[in-house]
Scaffold this motif. Structure first.
Motif, short mmCIF file in Angstrom:
data_model
loop_
_atom_site.label_atom_id
_atom_site.label_comp_id
_atom_site.label_asym_id
_atom_site.label_seq_id
_atom_site.Cartn_x
_atom_site.Cartn_y
_atom_site.Cartn_z
N CYS A 83 5.15 41.91 40.42
CA CYS A 83 5.64 41.12 41.56
C CYS A 83 5.10 39.70 41.42
O CYS A 83 3.89 39.51 41.25
CB CYS A 83 5.17 41.76 42.86
SG CYS A 83 5.56 40.77 44.32
N CYS A 86 2.52 39.07 44.62
CA CYS A 86 1.25 39.78 44.84
C CYS A 86 0.71 40.43 43.56
O CYS A 86 -0.42 40.93 43.56
CB CYS A 86 1.42 40.84 45.92
SG CYS A 86 2.28 42.33 45.37
N CYS A 114 7.87 43.12 44.33
CA CYS A 114 7.72 44.49 44.85
C CYS A 114 8.58 44.60 46.13
O CYS A 114 8.99 43.61 46.71
CB CYS A 114 6.26 44.81 45.13
SG CYS A 114 5.56 43.95 46.54
N CYS A 117 6.88 42.80 49.34
CA CYS A 117 6.97 41.34 49.39
C CYS A 117 8.41 40.90 49.63
O CYS A 117 8.67 39.97 50.40
CB CYS A 117 6.43 40.72 48.10
SG CYS A 117 4.63 40.79 47.97
ZN LIG Z 1 4.53 41.95 45.96
#
Ligand SMILES: [Zn+2]
Length: 174
Positions: A83, A86, A114, A117
């Motif tokens: 991601c 994050c 992800c 997020c």
């Molecule tokens: Zn993420």
């Protein structure tokens, strides 16, 4: 039908073709097999190993290369399957500037993300959330054109890595 990677005489990855097509190139002495699949193909009068990678005997000039195809698979490969926000495991593609705000579907505006997020970000800007993002770039290198086909084989990895596909091991076995 399985596919084979075709390299130029210089070892630059050129394209992906069905294995039978690659075998025809080898039998016609237009290419040499570098990696065999271990799968035996039967023709009328002979049985031969199906090639996984072939290299053309003569150099082929490629006149023009367009942009690297933007595919989900290629975005995941560029971002290492992580991601972009994050660092978690990516499962979706996110438009950095949301489509609803005029963001385009282009390399500079897509990242792998992800689910969490992507859900939290929704149609907001990165700056709205106070998140940080390393600006996404368009990948360069011949390997990316092969990735864009969505076909892969672990035996191709060493040949692609030499031409810009940095982190292909996971992709080729995915
Ligand atoms: Zn993420």
């Amino acid at each position: 039908m399985a596919h084979a990677l075709v390299l130029n005489a210089t070892y630059e990855p050129l394209c992906v073709v069905p294995q039978r097509r690659a075998l025809v190139l080898v039998l016609a002495r237009k290419a040499v097999a570098l990696e065999d699949t271990g799968v035996v193909l039967h023709a009328a009068t002979l049985t031969v190993d199906a090639p996984a990678v072939v290299r053309l005997v003569r150099f082929v000039r490629v006149p023009y290369r367009g942009p690297v195809p933007l595919t989900r698979r290629a975005v995941f490969a560029r971002d290492g399957g992580r991601c972009a926000y994050c660092g978690g495991t990516a499962a979706t593609i996110d438009h950095v500037v949301p489509r609803s705000r005029g963001g385009n579907h282009e390399w500079h505006n897509v990242v792998s993300a992800c689910r969490r997020c992507n859900h939290v970000k929704a149609d907001r800007m990165v700056s709205d959330l106070g998140w940080r993002l390393h600006p996404p770039q368009e990948p360069t290198g011949a390997a990316w054109r092969i990735l864009g086909t969505g076909r892969s084989d672990p035996r191709w990895v060493p040949y692609l890595e030499a031409y810009g596909g940095q982190d292909l091991a996971g992709l080729a076995t995915a």
